[in-house]
Structures are given as C-alpha cells and as structure tokens.
Design a protein around this motif. Structure first.
Motif, PDB file in Angstrom:
ATOM      1  N   PRO A  97      31.515 -37.704  21.078  1.00  0.00           N
ATOM      2  CA  PRO A  97      30.695 -37.089  19.862  1.00  0.00           C
ATOM      3  C   PRO A  97      30.551 -35.507  20.104  1.00  0.00           C
ATOM      4  O   PRO A  97      30.944 -35.050  21.093  1.00  0.00           O
ATOM      5  N   VAL A  99      28.843 -32.564  20.698  1.00  0.00           N
ATOM      6  CA  VAL A  99      28.051 -31.910  21.343  1.00  0.00           C
ATOM      7  C   VAL A  99      28.085 -30.284  22.055  1.00  0.00           C
ATOM      8  O   VAL A  99      29.485 -30.219  22.250  1.00  0.00           O
ATOM      9  N   LEU A 125      23.589 -31.306  19.070  1.00  0.00           N
ATOM     10  CA  LEU A 125      23.192 -32.645  19.530  1.00  0.00           C
ATOM     11  C   LEU A 125      22.960 -33.480  18.219  1.00  0.00           C
ATOM     12  O   LEU A 125      22.040 -33.011  17.661  1.00  0.00           O
ATOM     13  N   ASP A 126      23.563 -34.398  17.994  1.00  0.00           N
ATOM     14  CA  ASP A 126      23.361 -35.348  16.698  1.00  0.00           C
ATOM     15  C   ASP A 126      23.327 -34.652  15.635  1.00  0.00           C
ATOM     16  O   ASP A 126      22.367 -35.248  14.718  1.00  0.00           O
ATOM     17  N   ASP A 150      18.641 -28.218  11.365  1.00  0.00           N
ATOM     18  CA  ASP A 150      19.485 -29.612  10.800  1.00  0.00           C
ATOM     19  C   ASP A 150      19.869 -29.467   9.384  1.00  0.00           C
ATOM     20  O   ASP A 150      19.254 -29.551   8.393  1.00  0.00           O
TER      21      ASP A 150
END
Length: 320
Positions: A97, A99, A125-126, A150
């Motif tokens: 993924p 990162v 991350l995420d 975010d």
C-alpha cells in the motif's frame, strides 16, 4: 508554529503535491558525469529500441513487485513559480500500500513560514498525511507537534465530489509510485539507450525518452480521476502556460532496478526538476502514525476557527 503558520504550511504541502503530480522531467545533469574527450572510452554499443523496451518493461515489473524502497529526492522549482525553491526529501516510500516516512527540508519552507522549522518530517499512512512541526509547534498547540491532514475525510465531509477527487488525487501524487513513472516511458516514441554510467557508485545503464503534454495526460494513471472535459481543460491551461512536453531519464542497475530517475516539466519561468535516487528495494516500509495525543487535525482546527469567527460576527451584529 501557530495556527496561522500551520495553515500556511499545509497550503505549501498541497502545492508541492500538485506540482509533483504533473511533473515530468528534464535531465538533471546526467548520472556519472562525462570525461574529457582525450580520456573518453570507446563509444559503447547502444541497445536497439526493442531491447530498450524490454529493459524498461522489466524495470517496471521489478519495481512494481518490490513495493517499497529508500529514496533521496530533490525537487527544484523556478523562482517565478509560486513556492519556488528547492525541497529535499529522504526516507522510505511504499507504493502497495501507499505509505511514506520522509524528512523534507529546503528553501520552500522559508517561503511558507520564515519563522517555522527548516525541515519537516512527514508520514503518510492509511490515506492520511502527518507533518511534524517540531518543539515550537508543540509549545503553541498544547503539546501537540504533529499536524494531521485527512484530505479524503475533509473532502467527503464537504460533499463536493470535485473537491474529493482533487484532494485524494493530490495526496496520491505526494507518494508517486516510481513504477508508474517508469511505465510512462514505455509510451515515449523516442525512447533510447544513452549508454553505461555510474550512479551512486553503481554501474547502470542510462535511458531517456520524452512525451508531449497530451501523451503524458493520456498515459498518466494519477489523472484518471479527471473527466474528459477536465482533461481538456488541463491540457489547455498547460498549453496557455507555455508547457509543451516532458522528458524522462532513467538509470537501471545490473539487477534491473532503477537507481536514479529524473522527472520534471518545462515552463516559461524555468524548468521544474525532480531528481530521485532509489535503493534497498523490497525493504519493509515500517511506517507508524504518531500518537493521537500528539496530533492536531488541521481541517478540524480550521473548521473550529471558522465557526468561532461566525459566532463573533453574529454577536457583533446583535450588539449593533
């Protein structure tokens, strides 16, 4: 770094993301440099176009499968562009993924906040970006030194689909998958082998190619979020700005992995250059988010500031 400084730094980061997302490259000075004519070795045997395509395809597959690498990257933007200056990035990057744990430093930070830190650690991350503002930020933000961005959550909260595409696309561009950049080279009509060179002490083969603006837009997967109309508008805006095309250079080591990649774009103000060095492919990208107690959410903070301003305005109107 107070609330206003955090906001400026966040805007600066988004600007870097946008530039990174549209950049192709100009040669950044080559890899191993050149010798004087008197000392030059015999002219190397250059690979055929078919052989070059095979090497680049293999490099793409190896890089994609590796999923991570250590990086050292320099982005240079002309003074005529907003946010002009140089940014250096070092750390580890993963793309499946996505990162990232890197440290950024350079003159662009001084433009964002002359009193801010000279370097900033960034973690992704995420789907969330975190920026370390240092001890000064902690002192001004109740001990919280990390700023959380975010983008996707903020965009979804807004209910604006165009904003959602723009923000999530910009975040992806901050963590450019080198395999995708290599894949773009395969669409170059003039892809060629330059010859052997030494990069970072490693023997490598040097390749280069170019794409027109339209070809780059058509083949860049990171722009898939755009509609056909938006793509046309992007091309028209870039043409109006004087951007005509892109060059890419790649150095591949004996194991078939890229050790250096130059990407960028030419503008009337000068050339945006991104020079990346890669090593330790496949090393585990152990990235952890900072503790929640040390983190302040930028978008929540800005939302709170906006609500506070609205209340103050209401009270003022009532008193009038």
């Amino acid at each position: 770094m107070g609330r206003t400084s955090w906001k400026r730094a966040g805007v600066s980061l988004v600007a870097v993301a946008v530039v990174a997302g549209v950049a192709g490259c100009e040669g950044g000075g080559g890899g191993g440099g050149g010798k004087k004519a008197a000392d030059a070795p015999a002219k190397p045997q250059l690979q055929t176009h078919a052989a070059v395509t095979e090497v680049i395809q293999a490099a793409y597959e190896k890089t994609s499968a590796a999923k991570s690498a250590k990086i050292k990257m320099t982005m240079t933007m002309p003074a005529g562009l907003e946010g002009g200056g140089t940014v250096e990035m070092t750390g580890v990057q993963g793309w499946d993924p996505a990162v990232m744990d890197i440290t950024m430093k350079g003159s662009s930070f001084a433009l964002a906040d002359p009193e801010g830190p000279s370097e900033i650690r960034m973690i992704m991350l995420d789907g969330v970006m975190y920026m370390d503002g240092g001890a000064k930020a902690a002192a001004e933000m109740d001990g919280k030194r990390w700023m959380k961005l975010d983008f996707q959550a903020a965009a979804e909260m807004s209910g604006d689909k165009d904003l959602q595409k723009s923000m999530t696309g910009g975040l992806e561009n901050m963590n450019q998958d080198p395999a995708k950049q290599i894949a773009l080279m395969l669409d170059s009509p003039n892809l060629k082998h330059v010859g052997p060179e030494k990069v970072d002490g490693v023997e490598a083969q040097h390749y280069k190619g170019s794409l027109t603006l339209e070809q780059m837009v058509d083949t860049n997967d990171s722009l898939d979020v755009l509609s056909e109309q938006e793509r046309r508008e992007l091309v028209a805006a870039a043409n109006k700005a004087g951007i005509t095309g892109y060059d890419t250079e790649l150095w591949v080591n004996g194991d078939g992995y890229p050790v250096k990649m130059d990407i960028g774009m030419k503008t009337p103000q000068g050339t945006v250059k991104i020079v990346g060095h890669y090593s330790d492919y496949g090393a585990k990208a152990a990235v952890q988010a900072p503790p929640a107690k040390d983190t302040v959410d930028l978008f929540e903070m800005l939302k709170g500031l906006g609500e506070g301003l609205g209340e103050d305005a209401g009270e003022g109107a009532g008193q009038a």
